[in-house]
Design a protein around this motif. Structure first.
Motif, PDB file in Angstrom:
ATOM      1  N   ALA A  85      -0.747   4.084   0.970  1.00 50.90           N
ATOM      2  CA  ALA A  85      -1.611   4.966   1.750  1.00 50.90           C
ATOM      3  C   ALA A  85      -0.838   5.628   2.880  1.00 50.90           C
ATOM      4  O   ALA A  85       0.041   5.016   3.495  1.00 50.90           O
ATOM      5  CB  ALA A  85      -2.785   4.171   2.321  1.00 50.90           C
ATOM      6  N   GLU A  86      -1.197   6.883   3.140  1.00 55.57           N
ATOM      7  CA  GLU A  86      -0.567   7.645   4.224  1.00 55.57           C
ATOM      8  C   GLU A  86      -1.492   7.814   5.424  1.00 55.57           C
ATOM      9  O   GLU A  86      -1.092   8.401   6.436  1.00 55.57           O
ATOM     10  CB  GLU A  86      -0.137   9.018   3.698  1.00 55.57           C
ATOM     11  CG  GLU A  86       0.906   8.941   2.585  1.00 55.57           C
ATOM     12  CD  GLU A  86       1.310  10.319   2.092  1.00 55.57           C
ATOM     13  OE1 GLU A  86       0.705  11.307   2.563  1.00 55.57           O
ATOM     14  OE2 GLU A  86       2.225  10.397   1.248  1.00 55.57           O
ATOM     15  N   SER A  87      -2.720   7.331   5.330  1.00 52.41           N
ATOM     16  CA  SER A  87      -3.666   7.441   6.427  1.00 52.41           C
ATOM     17  C   SER A  87      -4.639   6.278   6.366  1.00 52.41           C
ATOM     18  O   SER A  87      -4.690   5.533   5.369  1.00 52.41           O
ATOM     19  CB  SER A  87      -4.436   8.772   6.353  1.00 52.41           C
ATOM     20  OG  SER A  87      -5.244   8.814   5.181  1.00 52.41           O
TER      21      SER A  87
ATOM     22  N   GLU B 182      -7.873   6.475   6.129  1.00 46.30           N
ATOM     23  CA  GLU B 182      -8.853   6.736   5.084  1.00 46.30           C
ATOM     24  C   GLU B 182      -8.316   6.361   3.714  1.00 46.30           C
ATOM     25  O   GLU B 182      -9.009   5.734   2.904  1.00 46.30           O
ATOM     26  CB  GLU B 182      -9.269   8.214   5.088  1.00 46.30           C
ATOM     27  CG  GLU B 182     -10.045   8.651   6.318  1.00 46.30           C
ATOM     28  CD  GLU B 182      -9.138   8.984   7.491  1.00 46.30           C
ATOM     29  OE1 GLU B 182      -7.890   8.859   7.325  1.00 46.30           O
ATOM     30  OE2 GLU B 182      -9.646   9.350   8.556  1.00 46.30           O
ATOM     31  N   ASP B 183      -7.049   6.715   3.455  1.00 51.77           N
ATOM     32  CA  ASP B 183      -6.446   6.359   2.169  1.00 51.77           C
ATOM     33  C   ASP B 183      -6.345   4.842   2.007  1.00 51.77           C
ATOM     34  O   ASP B 183      -6.550   4.301   0.908  1.00 51.77           O
ATOM     35  CB  ASP B 183      -5.059   6.979   2.048  1.00 51.77           C
ATOM     36  CG  ASP B 183      -5.101   8.497   1.955  1.00 51.77           C
ATOM     37  OD1 ASP B 183      -6.174   9.024   1.595  1.00 51.77           O
ATOM     38  OD2 ASP B 183      -4.080   9.152   2.250  1.00 51.77           O
TER      39      ASP B 183
ATOM     40  N   THR C 185       0.818  -1.199   0.000  1.00 55.11           N
ATOM     41  CA  THR C 185       0.000   0.000   0.000  1.00 55.11           C
ATOM     42  C   THR C 185       0.858   1.258   0.000  1.00 55.11           C
ATOM     43  O   THR C 185       1.960   1.276   0.567  1.00 55.11           O
ATOM     44  CB  THR C 185      -0.926   0.030   1.226  1.00 55.11           C
ATOM     45  OG1 THR C 185      -1.701   1.226   1.216  1.00 55.11           O
ATOM     46  CG2 THR C 185      -0.139  -0.046   2.525  1.00 55.11           C
TER      47      THR C 185
ATOM     48  N   GLU D  33      -8.167   2.802  -0.931  1.00 49.95           N
ATOM     49  CA  GLU D  33      -7.286   2.091  -1.861  1.00 49.95           C
ATOM     50  C   GLU D  33      -7.670   0.628  -1.968  1.00 49.95           C
ATOM     51  O   GLU D  33      -7.517   0.004  -3.031  1.00 49.95           O
ATOM     52  CB  GLU D  33      -5.831   2.232  -1.385  1.00 49.95           C
ATOM     53  CG  GLU D  33      -4.815   1.573  -2.283  1.00 49.95           C
ATOM     54  CD  GLU D  33      -3.404   1.731  -1.733  1.00 49.95           C
ATOM     55  OE1 GLU D  33      -2.791   0.705  -1.383  1.00 49.95           O
ATOM     56  OE2 GLU D  33      -2.936   2.885  -1.647  1.00 49.95           O
TER      57      GLU D  33
ATOM     58  N   THR E 173     -14.186  11.376  -2.103  1.00 54.83           N
ATOM     59  CA  THR E 173     -13.153  10.445  -2.575  1.00 54.83           C
ATOM     60  C   THR E 173     -13.650   9.028  -2.820  1.00 54.83           C
ATOM     61  O   THR E 173     -12.877   8.181  -3.271  1.00 54.83           O
ATOM     62  CB  THR E 173     -11.982  10.394  -1.568  1.00 54.83           C
ATOM     63  OG1 THR E 173     -12.499  10.028  -0.279  1.00 54.83           O
ATOM     64  CG2 THR E 173     -11.287  11.747  -1.464  1.00 54.83           C
TER      65      THR E 173
ATOM     66  N   TRP F 227     -14.405  12.753   4.426  1.00 55.86           N
ATOM     67  CA  TRP F 227     -13.511  12.183   3.416  1.00 55.86           C
ATOM     68  C   TRP F 227     -14.258  11.278   2.440  1.00 55.86           C
ATOM     69  O   TRP F 227     -13.832  11.093   1.302  1.00 55.86           O
ATOM     70  CB  TRP F 227     -12.376  11.392   4.075  1.00 55.86           C
ATOM     71  CG  TRP F 227     -12.810  10.308   5.020  1.00 55.86           C
ATOM     72  CD1 TRP F 227     -12.937  10.396   6.375  1.00 55.86           C
ATOM     73  CD2 TRP F 227     -13.174   8.963   4.673  1.00 55.86           C
ATOM     74  NE1 TRP F 227     -13.366   9.197   6.904  1.00 55.86           N
ATOM     75  CE2 TRP F 227     -13.511   8.296   5.878  1.00 55.86           C
ATOM     76  CE3 TRP F 227     -13.255   8.254   3.477  1.00 55.86           C
ATOM     77  CZ2 TRP F 227     -13.908   6.971   5.924  1.00 55.86           C
ATOM     78  CZ3 TRP F 227     -13.653   6.922   3.513  1.00 55.86           C
ATOM     79  CH2 TRP F 227     -13.974   6.300   4.728  1.00 55.86           C
TER      80      TRP F 227
END
Length: 505
Positions: A319-321, A323-324, A317, A328, A373, A369
């Motif tokens: 992702a930085e959070s 939610e991301d 992954t 993803e 998104t 969010w």
């Protein structure tokens, strides 16, 4: 007098036939031909038909004094939960939420109650139809018979997906003859279920518990001693073929937790058997071969699953959070609905917003969010959309719709079932331990499975629990322990480990 006896015997045979039919047809989760149900209703188990015919006959037998009312301990908290749901439904009317896309509170409440009644019907029938070892064998035989048919149909799907022997469009027509949905376009095996995730959940919560228990206890329902082992292998292959992340994690989690709880003696026996081959200087090649086979199977399963990107994205992954990460991995909408339902819980934390009413509040509490998104959420918010949102998580749904009171009473029901499993596990009979291990596996699997689904109508939640509760209550009511006596216990745990190791030799 003879006519009376014949009539009673005939009714008993019919009830047994209907119960077997219900178990045999469990794999079909979304049967096309149900009156009064629209196309938006996906949980439509074919087994509901024999259950609907079975229950009146059971009550008829009760009225004639030919059977007794089950007094399963799990029925008390379950009855309390029904009363809490009734109270929450009544209070929900006072909240009077605004209609959503043509749907009003009364309609949603009726729909929710229908699903609960369906689920309770499966549970009560399972409790009533399982009284002794013979009943248990009958139930598991028909469960496994249905699973064998599901395996064969899944094989037909696999031929259409991965070989030129069958055309996918042809198998799709066959599937649509009984199911609400065609084959999945991504070539994921769904069996007779609505979608691959449903098949994976069914395997993990209904079939694997009995196959896993048979592996640990060597208790068999038929004279063919390798049947359960073969079916266990096919169950694992089917789980992999579904590519269902939730189903795989549920099965793995339940297997590990159950093995840690009840399989430590088998683990020590296996280790003793493995080490003894090197100490004695014989059969060491067999031990190495077993290790190579296990490693090869795990590697093959990993390579097979890596073919699907949404499996590998769990581990690779960017992702930085949080939610991301969920967006993803195509779980953004599911998590957003869960957050929305938790917002509904905050509206009325003690008694809930009413049974079936959480969807009226979800859109008002979606996280920011998710609004920009997550494409699925954007489509749901469109004025042209007519779908009604669901929490996608049974525990969150209970919190939102029945409040803390309903949630904790339902949890009490779950722990009552766990108590039945632990009681069966203490039995001196082999089949009692088999029942206990299957019950514990089912408990872990269903506890995990409920994180990803929110319907009470699915039989997965009730069948194994009902069998376990019925076996426990009726064997206790008849004032007898489980029938088959166990061999005398070894004088020490070391002796037990050595004996098991010798059996493996």
């Amino acid at each position: 007098m003879r006519d009376s006896i014949f009539s009673a015997n005939a009714v008993a045979k019919i009830t047994r036939f209907l119960w077997g039919a219900a178990l045999f047809t469990l794999p079909i989760t979304s049967f096309r031909y149900f009156p009064f149900l629209g196309d938006s209703t996906y949980v439509r188990p074919l087994s509901l038909y024999p259950i609907a015919l079975l229950l009146p006959l059971l009550f008829f037998q009760l009225a004639q004094g030919k059977t007794s009312v089950p007094r399963a301990g799990a029925l008390s908290p379950l009855f309390g939960f029904v009363l809490i749901v009734l109270t929450a439904t009544s209070l929900g009317f006072l909240l009077d939420p605004l209609p959503l896309r043509g749907q009003e509170y009364f309609g949603r409440a009726i729909r929710a109650w229908a699903t609960l009644v369906i689920g309770l019907s499966f549970f009560v029938a399972a409790v009533w139809m399982n009284r002794d070892e013979e009943d248990l064998r009958f139930s598991i035989k028909w469960l496994l018979a249905g699973f064998i048919v599901d395996i064969l149909w899944s094989g037909v799907q696999a031929l259409a997906f991965y070989t030129p022997l069958l055309k996918k469009v042809t198998v799709t027509h066959w599937q649509r003859a009984f199911s609400m949905r065609e084959l999945v376009k991504t070539n994921r095996v769904s069996g007779m279920a609505y979608e691959p995730a449903w098949l994976a959940g069914q395997i993990a919560t209904v079939y694997l518990p009995w196959l896993f228990a048979s592996l640990l206890t060597r208790w068999r329902v038929t004279r063919f001693r390798w049947l359960e082992i073969i079916l266990l292998g096919f169950a694992v292959l089917l789980l992999l073929a579904t590519f269902s992340r939730g189903g795989l994690l549920t099965a793995m989690g339940a297997s590990v937790l159950t093995f840690l709880l009840v399989g430590r003696a088998e683990l020590r026996a296996g280790w003793s058997w493995f080490v003894s081959g090197f100490h004695r200087g014989n059969n060491w090649l067999l031990r190495v071969g077993v290790i190579a086979l296990i490693v090869g199977a795990l590697a093959g399963a990993g390579l097979f699953l890596s073919q699907k990107g949404y499996i590998t994205r769990l581990f690779n992954t960017q992702a930085e959070s949080f939610e991301d990460f969920v967006i993803e991995n195509s779980a953004g909408a599911r998590v957003a609905y869960t957050f929305g339902a938790l917002g509904a819980y905050e509206e009325s934390p003690i008694t809930g917003v009413g049974f079936g009413a959480s969807g009226f509040y979800i859109y008002d509490h979606l996280p920011d969010w998710a609004l920009t998104t997550v494409p699925e959420i954007a489509r749901q918010l469109s004025p042209d959309n007519r779908l009604y949102p669901n929490p996608k998580n049974l525990y969150v749904r209970l919190l939102a719709e029945t409040g803390l009171i309903g949630f904790f009473v339902f949890v009490a029901f779950l722990f009552s079932v766990l108590g039945d499993a632990l009681a069966a596990l203490q039995s001196k009979a082999t089949f009692g331990r088999y029942l206990g291990i299957a019950g514990i596996f089912s408990w872990f699997a269903i506890a995990l499975y409920n994180i990803t689904q929110d319907s009470f109508a699915t039989p997965n939640l009730w069948i194994n629990f009902g069998i376990l509760a019925g076996m426990t209550v009726f064997t206790l009511e008849s004032d007898k322990t489980f029938n088959t006596p166990a061999p005398a216990p070894p004088r020490s745990h070391r002796d037990a480990t050595q004996t098991a190791a010798e059996q493996l030799e």
